[in-house]
Design a protein around this motif. Sequence first.
Motif, PDB file in Angstrom:
ATOM      1  N   GLN A   1      31.501  11.527  27.791  1.00 37.09           N
ATOM      2  CA  GLN A   1      30.708  11.356  26.923  1.00 37.09           C
ATOM      3  C   GLN A   1      29.951  12.172  26.660  1.00 37.09           C
ATOM      4  N   ARG A   2      29.079  12.466  27.838  1.00 36.39           N
ATOM      5  CA  ARG A   2      28.438  13.676  27.977  1.00 36.39           C
ATOM      6  C   ARG A   2      28.957  15.301  26.796  1.00 36.39           C
ATOM      7  N   ARG A   3      30.343  15.066  27.534  1.00 36.29           N
ATOM      8  CA  ARG A   3      31.316  16.716  27.134  1.00 36.29           C
ATOM      9  C   ARG A   3      30.905  16.217  24.980  1.00 36.29           C
ATOM     10  N   ARG A   4      31.414  15.105  24.678  1.00 35.28           N
ATOM     11  CA  ARG A   4      31.415  15.437  23.185  1.00 35.28           C
ATOM     12  C   ARG A   4      30.154  15.458  22.314  1.00 35.28           C
ATOM     13  N   GLU A   5      29.253  14.519  23.716  1.00 35.10           N
ATOM     14  CA  GLU A   5      27.561  14.361  23.306  1.00 35.10           C
ATOM     15  C   GLU A   5      26.915  15.793  22.972  1.00 35.10           C
ATOM     16  N   VAL A   6      27.715  17.213  23.982  1.00 35.00           N
ATOM     17  CA  VAL A   6      27.009  18.271  23.840  1.00 35.00           C
ATOM     18  C   VAL A   6      27.814  19.365  22.945  1.00 35.00           C
ATOM     19  N   THR A   7      29.109  18.972  22.786  1.00 36.34           N
ATOM     20  CA  THR A   7      29.793  19.263  21.120  1.00 36.34           C
ATOM     21  C   THR A   7      29.199  18.445  19.909  1.00 36.34           C
ATOM     22  N   LYS A   8      29.177  17.565  19.455  1.00 40.82           N
ATOM     23  CA  LYS A   8      28.405  16.693  18.807  1.00 40.82           C
ATOM     24  C   LYS A   8      26.841  17.750  18.173  1.00 40.82           C
ATOM     25  N   LEU A   9      25.835  17.562  19.094  1.00 45.31           N
ATOM     26  CA  LEU A   9      24.940  18.339  19.515  1.00 45.31           C
ATOM     27  C   LEU A   9      24.930  20.370  18.509  1.00 45.31           C
ATOM     28  N   GLU A  10      25.724  20.773  19.781  1.00 44.41           N
ATOM     29  CA  GLU A  10      26.180  22.206  18.798  1.00 44.41           C
ATOM     30  C   GLU A  10      26.792  22.466  17.395  1.00 44.41           C
ATOM     31  N   ARG A  11      27.555  21.635  16.793  1.00 46.09           N
ATOM     32  CA  ARG A  11      27.541  21.621  15.643  1.00 46.09           C
ATOM     33  C   ARG A  11      26.347  21.378  15.188  1.00 46.09           C
ATOM     34  N   GLU A  12      25.661  20.324  15.747  1.00 46.41           N
ATOM     35  CA  GLU A  12      24.616  19.961  14.530  1.00 46.41           C
ATOM     36  C   GLU A  12      23.530  21.111  14.777  1.00 46.41           C
ATOM     37  N   VAL A  13      23.407  21.677  15.964  1.00 48.88           N
ATOM     38  CA  VAL A  13      22.724  23.481  15.843  1.00 48.88           C
ATOM     39  C   VAL A  13      23.323  24.117  15.192  1.00 48.88           C
ATOM     40  N   ASP A  14      24.400  25.090  14.806  1.00 47.98           N
ATOM     41  CA  ASP A  14      24.726  25.353  14.273  1.00 47.98           C
ATOM     42  C   ASP A  14      25.141  24.852  13.008  1.00 47.98           C
ATOM     43  N   GLY A  15      24.730  24.008  12.162  1.00 52.18           N
ATOM     44  CA  GLY A  15      24.767  23.129  11.045  1.00 52.18           C
ATOM     45  C   GLY A  15      23.606  23.541  10.400  1.00 52.18           C
ATOM     46  N   LEU A  16      22.617  23.564  11.270  1.00 52.17           N
ATOM     47  CA  LEU A  16      21.210  23.884  10.776  1.00 52.17           C
ATOM     48  C   LEU A  16      20.775  24.740  11.100  1.00 52.17           C
ATOM     49  N   LYS A  17      21.360  25.916  11.496  1.00 48.69           N
ATOM     50  CA  LYS A  17      21.260  27.618  11.693  1.00 48.69           C
ATOM     51  C   LYS A  17      21.416  28.217  10.116  1.00 48.69           C
ATOM     52  N   LYS A  18      22.936  27.066   9.235  1.00 49.81           N
ATOM     53  CA  LYS A  18      22.997  28.030   8.590  1.00 49.81           C
ATOM     54  C   LYS A  18      22.386  27.766   7.526  1.00 49.81           C
ATOM     55  N   GLU A  19      22.184  25.643   7.432  1.00 48.98           N
ATOM     56  CA  GLU A  19      21.291  25.645   6.589  1.00 48.98           C
ATOM     57  C   GLU A  19      20.068  26.447   5.899  1.00 48.98           C
ATOM     58  N   GLN A  20      19.442  26.752   7.521  1.00 44.26           N
ATOM     59  CA  GLN A  20      17.848  27.477   7.399  1.00 44.26           C
ATOM     60  C   GLN A  20      17.955  28.603   7.224  1.00 44.26           C
ATOM     61  N   THR A  21      19.450  29.601   7.456  1.00 46.91           N
ATOM     62  CA  THR A  21      19.521  31.166   7.309  1.00 46.91           C
ATOM     63  C   THR A  21      20.610  31.041   5.881  1.00 46.91           C
ATOM     64  N   GLY A  22      21.146  30.503   5.042  1.00 45.06           N
ATOM     65  CA  GLY A  22      22.314  30.462   4.625  1.00 45.06           C
ATOM     66  C   GLY A  22      23.215  31.859   5.158  1.00 45.06           C
ATOM     67  N   ASP A  23      23.727  32.378   3.861  1.00 46.97           N
ATOM     68  CA  ASP A  23      24.525  33.499   4.431  1.00 46.97           C
ATOM     69  C   ASP A  23      24.136  34.701   5.525  1.00 46.97           C
TER      70      ASP A  23
END
Length: 113
Positions: free
Chosen positions: A82-104
């Motif tokens: 469960q913790r591994r799934r949660e970490v993976t989900k949060l890593e994806r969310e952080v990557d998405g926020l980084k791309k959203e903030q910085t764009g390309d």
Amino acid sequence: MAFLRWTLLSIGAVILTLLAVANREAVVLRLLPDELAVALQLPGPVSVPLFIVILGGILLGLWIGFLWEWMRERRHRREAVQRRREVTKLEREVDGLKKEQTGDRDDILALLE
């Protein structure tokens, strides 16, 4: 560390070999009392060397212990998944926020801003 492991394994092998050589006498094993075995049509007593009984008891005890620990640690394994799934989900969310903030733009250029 490997030397220590091989040393302990060698000592254990020597001890088990000495145990087997010293206990070669035959013993009679019965699964059930004779009357009950006849009534259930099960095989009768078996004659085996004593060292097989001793080593079989040790192996059976180890197997039961390993099984017991595996069942006891099930909760910890489930929590780890469960913790591994949660970490993976949060890593994806952080990557998405980084791309959203910085764009390309490049990550290093985004850090400099």
